[in-house]
Scaffold this active site. Structure first.
Site, short mmCIF file in Angstrom:
data_model
loop_
_atom_site.label_atom_id
_atom_site.label_comp_id
_atom_site.label_asym_id
_atom_site.label_seq_id
_atom_site.Cartn_x
_atom_site.Cartn_y
_atom_site.Cartn_z
CG ASP A 18 5.47 -1.25 -4.10
OD1 ASP A 18 4.24 -1.31 -4.52
OD2 ASP A 18 6.19 -2.25 -3.73
CB ALA A 19 4.88 -2.53 -0.24
CB VAL A 20 5.64 2.40 3.25
CG1 VAL A 20 5.71 3.15 2.05
CG2 VAL A 20 4.39 2.15 3.92
CG HIS A 21 3.33 -3.19 4.29
ND1 HIS A 21 2.65 -2.33 3.35
CD2 HIS A 21 3.81 -4.40 3.86
CE1 HIS A 21 2.50 -3.29 2.33
NE2 HIS A 21 2.94 -4.53 2.73
CD GLU A 76 0.83 -1.10 -2.14
OE1 GLU A 76 -0.01 -2.02 -2.40
OE2 GLU A 76 2.03 -0.98 -2.54
N GLY A 108 -4.94 -6.34 -11.87
CA GLY A 108 -4.10 -6.97 -12.38
C GLY A 108 -3.76 -8.21 -11.69
CG ASN A 109 -1.86 -8.72 -8.12
OD1 ASN A 109 -0.99 -8.94 -8.97
ND2 ASN A 109 -1.34 -7.63 -7.37
#
Length: 665
Positions: free
Chosen positions: A317-320, A354, A455-456
């Protein structure tokens, strides 16, 4: 390698070398929660002067009434409290030959509960490396022996370019009584995925989180399967069932933050740092004092899922937000560790990132200076398809929507590739090199729907609920017949009626804060706050349950057959699994219509009421119609010439045949 809490197998806070034969937990004193031959239990707590462990017998060995204290602050009558010894580098250990001699049961303890207390006072805390939290995020940990779970032989499966299917365990296959779906109920629907043509199942996060229901991104026990889903034994059954059907299993893991409720890591050590800020507060400590142990912990999380639980891949998830100024980034370090585990297990393992950065360095091998991820999600492809087919332009869709942008992302993946992003207000991304051998089209994952993009939204409505069936068919044809690895989201294949909403089950006051915060967020974007479902309401959760009874009915069944047809074409035609981006073309006919060219296979899509004609250049007039959705346009000789309205048309015909046809005319 011998890494504490990482490359050595972890079991309920223990470092284990091998799994001895055992027939189950013995009776008598509470056993140590270990399964290795030397009986070692340890925990990293560099700030603590003393660490105690409270050991309790498995439930089957307890006297009536000797259950856990809900507050976890007192010692039960059958608990065994011991003090761990400091052994250097912030580690505290109990076990070894002395402990084994004192307690012959030390090498077995499935089902035993245990918890730690620091400096002799305060709450008893779960193990940071817990493999099961049956009493929730604040309760004691439970000993689990992954080596005792049944696992049939499995050589693994490479799913690059195959079809990935993302699902949420709690809503994917709910029981008839309206209770939460589990990993066992999900097994009952795996045959549907096989018939659809899916190659890999991607599970949304399973790490234990507060309450019964949630998306899983507030998990706090990173190695423990959420008890409402059935715990680790249920995951083992799911993995075995999927593998028996030839399906790979991917797990979405969240390493960039922990949820706010039940996060006890900071009590043990410097797992977080204020050197970096994230949307959730302090960053996970990857480059500050103590970060070596934190990095080892996170590698251990990955190893547990991939090696101990025998999963095939992890979506990160959101590796940044894994912010790391170390000389070697944590992701590159993890990628090389996974390569070692591949050699150890003899099967392919994958890391899928991601990433918001739009940087192909994410999927560039570590030996060539990249981060070494096998794949990364390609949000720009989603945005381009969604905005073009739906007409939405708000928020991050502002730079998307034109046919030109759609063509560019279908052939080069990123729209923001060192160009200005209006939404971000700055230059963003880097270009994908179609000629490189460092990565290819299959290194990118494209989708029409995923949990975030559905979902968002304020109401959790799906894109197919905004479109006509023909428009939906056109959009998914670009995804399933496109160059990147395609991914589906649960239920989209039959245009399900259920939304996928944002739901939580927090206690107060956090629950009320989540409800008000979400409504305020959407009110700022112009939504009526009364239209935003309450995340805390159970009905928001149950509204998201898939209705399997509708799957084969009417328009739902028609869409399901279209998905099966497209996936069948992808599997059957080599042109559609060609990873070379240089051989992908997209021709804009007008703002309403486009042709995607994959070798001799051409895909005409249109959103126009009047449809579009398939261009004759480059393909034979007497082309073979492979698939179509929507009304067809025919020429004077009744040959298919294009679309008479919105929809998709897939044809095949060689360029050589087209040249011969032109000469004859």
């Amino acid at each position: 390698m011998n890494e504490r809490a990482s490359d050595a197998t972890r079991l309920g806070g223990t470092r284990t070398a091998s799994a001895p034969s055992t027939t189950g937990p013995p009776s008598g004193p509470a056993p140590l929660p270990v399964r290795d031959s030397d009986g070692v239990l340890e925990v990293w707590a560099p700030r603590a002067r003393t660490v105690q462990v409270r050991l309790e017998a498995p439930l089957g060995g307890r006297a009536a009434g000797a259950l856990h204290d809900p507050a976890h602050t007192r010692v039960e009558q059958d608990a065994d409290v011991r003090t761990l010894e400091p052994v250097g580098d912030g580690w505290h250990r109990l076990g070894g030959e002395e402990a084994a001699a004192e307690d012959p049961a030390a090498a077995a303890g499935t089902g035993a509960r245990y918890a730690f207390r620091l400096d002799g006072d305060g709450d008893w805390l779960p193990d940071p490396r817990s493999l099961a939290q049956p009493d929730g995020v604040h309760g004691p940990s439970e000993v689990v022996h992954p080596g005792l779970f049944p696992h049939a032989p499995w050589e693994g499966r490479c799913f690059r370019c195959g079809v990935v299917y993302e699902l949420h365990v709690g809503t994917f296959a709910p029981p008839a009584d309206g209770s939460t779906g589990t990993l066992d109920t999900a097994i009952e629907r795996l045959d549907h995925l096989v018939a659809l043509g899916v190659d890999a199942v991607e599970l949304m996060p399973l790490a234990t989180f507060p309450g019964e229901r949630g998306w899983g991104y507030d998990g706090v026990d990173l190695m423990a399967v959420h008890p409402a889903y059935g715990g680790p034994a249920a995951l083992a059954r799911f993995v075995e069932a999927a593998h028996a059907r030839g399906l790979a299993v991917i797990l979405d893991v969240v390493l960039n933050h922990l949820g706010p409720d039940g996060n006890h890591l900071s009590a043990f050590g410097p797992y977080f740092t204020d050197r970096h800020e994230t949307p959730w507060g302090w960053a996970v400590n990857l480059d500050d004092a103590g970060s070596d142990q934190v990095r080892a912990f996170l590698r251990g999380v990955a190893r547990h899922w991939l090696v101990d639980m025998q999963l095939d891949g992890l979506r990160l998830d959101a590796v940044h937000e894994l912010q790391d100024d170390s000389p070697r980034h944590f992701l590159a370090e993890l990628a090389d560790a996974v390569a070692d585990w591949e050699r150890e297990t003899g099967r392919p393992l994958a890391l899928i990132a991601e990433s918001d950065r739009n940087d192909p360095a994410t999927v560039t091998p570590t030996a060539r200076g990249g981060l070494g991820m096998d794949m990364q999600w390609a949000d720009d492809v989603h945005h381009a398809v969604h905005a073009w087919i739906s007409g939405e332009r708000q928020g991050y869709y502002v730079d998307f929507g034109s046919a030109e942008v759609l063509a560019r992302t279908l052939t080069r993946v990123f729209e923001h590739a060192g160009t200005r992003s209006t939404f971000r207000g700055r230059v963003w991304g880097a270009p994908v090199d179609p000629a490189t051998d460092a990565y290819d089209a299959h290194s990118f994952v494209a989708f029409l729907e995923d949990h975030d993009q559905v979902g968002n939204r304020a109401r959790g409505d799906r894109v197919h609920q905004l479109l006509s069936p023909a428009e939906h068919a056109a959009a998914i044809a670009l995804i399933l017949l496109g160059a990147p690895t395609p991914m589906l989201f649960q239920g989209e294949e039959w245009a399900c009626s259920a939304p996928f909403r944002y739901f939580t089950d927090h206690g107060e006051p956090l629950g009320a804060m989540v409800t008000s915060g979400r409504r305020e967020e959407f009110a700022q974007m112009g939504w009526d706050s009364s239209d935003v479902p309450d995340p805390q309401s159970r009905s928001t959760f149950t509204d998201s349950f898939l209705d399997w009874e509708e799957r084969d009915e009417g328009a739902h069944g028609t869409m399901l057959e279209w998905y099966r047809t497209l996936i069948g074409l992808r599997r059957a035609l080599p042109e559609l699994t060609d990873p070379d981006l240089r051989r992908v073309e997209a021709d804009v006919l007008d703002e309403e219509s486009l042709v995607l060219r994959r070798g001799d296979v051409h895909v005409l899509v249109s959103r126009a009421d009047g449809g579009a004609e398939m261009p004759a250049s480059g393909i034979a007039v007497d082309r073979e119609v492979l698939a179509s959705f929507g009304a067809l346009r025919r020429d004077a000789r009744e040959r298919v010439a294009g679309l008479a309205g919105p929809g998709a048309l897939v044809v095949r015909g060689s360029a050589a045949a087209a040249a011969q046809s032109a000469e004859a005319s």
